[in-house]
Design a protein around this motif. Structure first.
Motif, PDB file in Angstrom:
ATOM      1  N   PRO A   1       0.796  -1.239   0.000  1.00  0.00           N
ATOM      2  CA  PRO A   1       0.000   0.000   0.000  1.00  0.00           C
ATOM      3  C   PRO A   1       0.822   1.279   0.000  1.00  0.00           C
ATOM      4  O   PRO A   1       0.392   2.297  -0.558  1.00  0.00           O
ATOM      5  N   ASP A   2       2.002   1.261   0.605  1.00  0.00           N
ATOM      6  CA  ASP A   2       2.827   2.470   0.670  1.00  0.00           C
ATOM      7  C   ASP A   2       3.805   2.593  -0.491  1.00  0.00           C
ATOM      8  O   ASP A   2       4.697   3.444  -0.467  1.00  0.00           O
ATOM      9  N   VAL A   3       3.652   1.746  -1.512  1.00  0.00           N
ATOM     10  CA  VAL A   3       4.581   1.786  -2.638  1.00  0.00           C
ATOM     11  C   VAL A   3       4.603   3.182  -3.260  1.00  0.00           C
ATOM     12  O   VAL A   3       3.569   3.847  -3.374  1.00  0.00           O
ATOM     13  N   LYS A   4       5.797   3.622  -3.644  1.00  0.00           N
ATOM     14  CA  LYS A   4       5.948   4.914  -4.322  1.00  0.00           C
ATOM     15  C   LYS A   4       6.019   4.634  -5.823  1.00  0.00           C
ATOM     16  O   LYS A   4       6.971   4.020  -6.299  1.00  0.00           O
ATOM     17  N   VAL A   5       5.021   5.073  -6.552  1.00  0.00           N
ATOM     18  CA  VAL A   5       4.964   4.826  -7.994  1.00  0.00           C
ATOM     19  C   VAL A   5       5.412   6.085  -8.729  1.00  0.00           C
ATOM     20  O   VAL A   5       4.897   7.183  -8.492  1.00  0.00           O
ATOM     21  N   VAL A   6       6.386   5.931  -9.618  1.00  0.00           N
ATOM     22  CA  VAL A   6       6.849   7.052 -10.438  1.00  0.00           C
ATOM     23  C   VAL A   6       6.802   6.635 -11.902  1.00  0.00           C
ATOM     24  O   VAL A   6       7.013   5.468 -12.246  1.00  0.00           O
ATOM     25  N   ASP A   7       6.493   7.574 -12.758  1.00  0.00           N
ATOM     26  CA  ASP A   7       6.443   7.310 -14.197  1.00  0.00           C
ATOM     27  C   ASP A   7       7.838   7.394 -14.789  1.00  0.00           C
ATOM     28  O   ASP A   7       8.585   8.349 -14.527  1.00  0.00           O
ATOM     29  N   GLN A   8       8.179   6.399 -15.590  1.00  0.00           N
ATOM     30  CA  GLN A   8       9.504   6.348 -16.197  1.00  0.00           C
ATOM     31  C   GLN A   8       9.681   7.440 -17.240  1.00  0.00           C
ATOM     32  O   GLN A   8       8.790   7.709 -18.042  1.00  0.00           O
TER      33      GLN A   8
ATOM     34  N   LYS B   1      15.809   0.449 -19.828  1.00  0.00           N
ATOM     35  CA  LYS B   1      16.013   0.103 -18.425  1.00  0.00           C
ATOM     36  C   LYS B   1      16.889   1.126 -17.719  1.00  0.00           C
ATOM     37  O   LYS B   1      16.690   1.423 -16.543  1.00  0.00           O
ATOM     38  N   GLY B   2      17.871   1.653 -18.439  1.00  0.00           N
ATOM     39  CA  GLY B   2      18.712   2.684 -17.847  1.00  0.00           C
ATOM     40  C   GLY B   2      17.886   3.902 -17.461  1.00  0.00           C
ATOM     41  O   GLY B   2      18.041   4.462 -16.366  1.00  0.00           O
ATOM     42  N   ASP B   3      16.991   4.307 -18.355  1.00  0.00           N
ATOM     43  CA  ASP B   3      16.095   5.425 -18.058  1.00  0.00           C
ATOM     44  C   ASP B   3      15.258   5.131 -16.814  1.00  0.00           C
ATOM     45  O   ASP B   3      15.073   5.996 -15.958  1.00  0.00           O
ATOM     46  N   ALA B   4      14.745   3.897 -16.740  1.00  0.00           N
ATOM     47  CA  ALA B   4      13.886   3.518 -15.620  1.00  0.00           C
ATOM     48  C   ALA B   4      14.635   3.574 -14.292  1.00  0.00           C
ATOM     49  O   ALA B   4      14.130   4.097 -13.291  1.00  0.00           O
ATOM     50  N   LEU B   5      15.844   3.026 -14.273  1.00  0.00           N
ATOM     51  CA  LEU B   5      16.615   3.004 -13.035  1.00  0.00           C
ATOM     52  C   LEU B   5      17.005   4.413 -12.594  1.00  0.00           C
ATOM     53  O   LEU B   5      16.925   4.751 -11.409  1.00  0.00           O
ATOM     54  N   ILE B   6      17.432   5.242 -13.534  1.00  0.00           N
ATOM     55  CA  ILE B   6      17.803   6.610 -13.190  1.00  0.00           C
ATOM     56  C   ILE B   6      16.600   7.347 -12.601  1.00  0.00           C
ATOM     57  O   ILE B   6      16.718   8.069 -11.602  1.00  0.00           O
ATOM     58  N   THR B   7      15.432   7.150 -13.196  1.00  0.00           N
ATOM     59  CA  THR B   7      14.204   7.752 -12.676  1.00  0.00           C
ATOM     60  C   THR B   7      13.925   7.263 -11.258  1.00  0.00           C
ATOM     61  O   THR B   7      13.578   8.050 -10.370  1.00  0.00           O
TER      62      THR B   7
ATOM     63  N   ASP C   1      24.411   7.769 -17.356  1.00  0.00           N
ATOM     64  CA  ASP C   1      23.924   8.504 -18.520  1.00  0.00           C
ATOM     65  C   ASP C   1      23.654   7.578 -19.706  1.00  0.00           C
ATOM     66  O   ASP C   1      23.935   7.929 -20.853  1.00  0.00           O
ATOM     67  N   CYS C   2      23.127   6.395 -19.454  1.00  0.00           N
ATOM     68  CA  CYS C   2      22.780   5.503 -20.565  1.00  0.00           C
ATOM     69  C   CYS C   2      21.333   5.054 -20.410  1.00  0.00           C
ATOM     70  O   CYS C   2      20.746   5.134 -19.325  1.00  0.00           O
ATOM     71  N   THR C   3      20.752   4.544 -21.477  1.00  0.00           N
ATOM     72  CA  THR C   3      19.312   4.322 -21.498  1.00  0.00           C
ATOM     73  C   THR C   3      18.869   2.868 -21.382  1.00  0.00           C
ATOM     74  O   THR C   3      17.771   2.588 -20.913  1.00  0.00           O
ATOM     75  N   GLY C   4      19.695   1.917 -21.826  1.00  0.00           N
ATOM     76  CA  GLY C   4      19.232   0.547 -21.970  1.00  0.00           C
ATOM     77  C   GLY C   4      19.760  -0.442 -20.962  1.00  0.00           C
ATOM     78  O   GLY C   4      20.186  -0.088 -19.856  1.00  0.00           O
ATOM     79  N   PHE C   5      19.760  -1.735 -21.346  1.00  0.00           N
ATOM     80  CA  PHE C   5      20.209  -2.818 -20.475  1.00  0.00           C
ATOM     81  C   PHE C   5      21.695  -2.700 -20.117  1.00  0.00           C
ATOM     82  O   PHE C   5      22.148  -3.308 -19.151  1.00  0.00           O
ATOM     83  N   GLU C   6      22.429  -1.911 -20.878  1.00  0.00           N
ATOM     84  CA  GLU C   6      23.859  -1.768 -20.609  1.00  0.00           C
ATOM     85  C   GLU C   6      24.134  -0.957 -19.349  1.00  0.00           C
ATOM     86  O   GLU C   6      25.289  -0.783 -18.951  1.00  0.00           O
TER      87      GLU C   6
ATOM     88  N   LEU D   1      29.319  -3.830 -25.214  1.00  0.00           N
ATOM     89  CA  LEU D   1      30.678  -3.674 -25.726  1.00  0.00           C
ATOM     90  C   LEU D   1      30.961  -2.214 -26.079  1.00  0.00           C
ATOM     91  O   LEU D   1      32.059  -1.692 -25.810  1.00  0.00           O
ATOM     92  N   LYS D   2      29.990  -1.537 -26.640  1.00  0.00           N
ATOM     93  CA  LYS D   2      30.148  -0.128 -26.999  1.00  0.00           C
ATOM     94  C   LYS D   2      30.410   0.719 -25.751  1.00  0.00           C
ATOM     95  O   LYS D   2      31.245   1.623 -25.759  1.00  0.00           O
ATOM     96  N   VAL D   3      29.696   0.398 -24.656  1.00  0.00           N
ATOM     97  CA  VAL D   3      29.899   1.115 -23.396  1.00  0.00           C
ATOM     98  C   VAL D   3      31.319   0.887 -22.870  1.00  0.00           C
ATOM     99  O   VAL D   3      31.995   1.820 -22.424  1.00  0.00           O
TER     100      VAL D   3
END
Length: 274
Positions: A81-88, A93-99, A195-200, A243-245
Motif C-alpha cells: 500500500p505504501d509503494v511509491k509509484v513514479v512514471d519512467q 532500463k537505464g532510463d527507468a533506473l535513473i528515474t 547517462d545511458c538508457t538501456g540494459f547496458e 561492448l560499446k559502453v
C-alpha cells in the motif's frame, strides 16, 4: 560500525531505539533506511511473486512504471500500500533506473527486477555487505554460492567474454558483469553519473564504481526463470551495446590520463621537484 546493532539479550527493546533501528533478524538491526527500486512494464502477473519475497523491514519500495498497459500499478499498490509509484522517463532500463534512483529517499538503494527472477530474501546479504564497509554490493550468478536458471550458452559465453575485458582493462575482479541485482549507498550516485538508457546500464555502473575507486563486494545470487511474459533482452543486440559502453569508458579513461599527464598544475609540481 555504528549502523549495526545487536539487540539486548534481555529481549526487552528500548522504545526509543525501536524508532531508529530496523530489525533484520534476531541478531541484527540496522539504522540506514533501505529503498528498493523495481522497474516494471506490464509485469502485473509477476509482481505478486516479487513482492512476496521482499523483507518487511525495508524503508520503501519505488516502482518505476514504464507506461504499462496492464494492471501493474494497481497490483503493486494492492500488494504494498505504501509503494511509491513514479512514471519512467524515456524507454529503456537505464532510463527507468535513473528515474527510480532520483525518487529514492533511503541511504541504501537496491535494484530488483520485476520478472520474478530475483529472490528478495537475498537483500539482507547485500545490505550486510554495505553496512560492513562496502560501497557497492554487486550480485553475481557465478560467484561461489550463486547460480542461474535463465542463461543460454551464448549469453553465458558473451557475459564471460565481456567480463574478462572489463577486468583486464579496468583492473576489476568481477565474476559476473551483466546482472541487474545490485545494491549501493546513495552517495555512490554522485561518483558514477549514470547517462545511458538501456540494459547496458548495469555494465556502466560496474565500470564506473571501479573507476571511482569505490569498494565493491560481490554477493552470490541465484537467478530464477522469468515467471510470466517475455524478456525484452536481446543477447546479440544488447551484447553489442554493452561492448560499446566498455570501449567508450576505456577511451574516456585514456583521455583522462592524457589530460592528467599534461596538466599545467602537475607540470608546475614536476618543475619544482626537478
Amino acid at each position: 560500525m555504528s549502523s549495526v546493532l545487536r539487540p539486548p539479550s534481555s529481549g526487552h527493546q528500548d522504545p526509543t531505539i525501536a524508532t531508529h533501528y530496523r530489525p533484520i533478524s534476531s541478531h541484527l538491526a540496522i539504522t540506514p533506511p533501505v529503498s528498493v527500486v523495481i522497474p516494471a512494464m506490464n509485469e502485473a502477473e509477476n509482481l505478486p511473486y516479487v513482492f512476496k519475497t521482499l523483507p518487511d523491514w525495508i524503508h520503501e519500495v519505488v516502482l518505476v512504471d514504464g507506461n504499462s498497459t496492464d494492471d501493474t500499478v494497481d497490483v503493486a499498490r494492492s500488494l504494498w500500500p505504501d509503494v511509491k509509484v513514479v512514471d519512467q522517463r524515456g524507454k529503456g532500463k537505464g532510463d527507468a533506473l535513473i528515474t527510480g534512483f532520483e525518487a529514492c529517499s533511503g541511504d541504501i538503494i537496491v535494484m530488483v527486477d520485476a520478472d520474478g527472477s530475483a529472490d528478495g530474501g537475498e537483500i539482507v546479504s547485500y545490505v550486510s555487505a554495505l553496512v560492513s564497509g562496502a560501497d557497492f554490493a554487486k550480485g553475481s550468478r557465478f560467484a561461489n554460492g550463486g547460480g542461474t536458471d535463465d542463461m543460454t550458452f551464448i549469453r553465458k559465453l558473451g557475459n564471460w567474454a565481456l567480463c574478462t575485458v572489463v577486468n583486464r582493462k579496468f583492473g576489476a575482479r568481477y565474476t559476473d558483469l551483466c546482472y541487474g541485482y545490485n545494491a549501493f549507498w546513495r552517495h555512490c550516485l554522485d561518483k558514477i553519473d549514470l547517462d545511458c538508457t538501456g540494459f547496458e546500464v548495469e555494465t556502466l555502473m560496474n565500470i564506473r564504481v571501479v573507476k571511482a575507486g569505490l569498494k565493491v563486494q560481490e554477493i552470490p545470487s541465484h537467478e530464477y526463470l522469468r515467471i510470466h511474459g517475455t524478456s525484452n533482452l536481446r543477447a546479440v543486440r544488447d551484447g553489442f551495446r554493452v561492448l560499446k559502453v566498455i570501449l567508450k569508458e576505456r577511451s574516456n579513461r585514456r583521455e583522462l590520463r592524457r589530460q592528467e599527464r599534461h596538466s599545467p598544475m602537475l607540470d608546475a609540481v614536476r618543475g619544482e621537484v626537478s
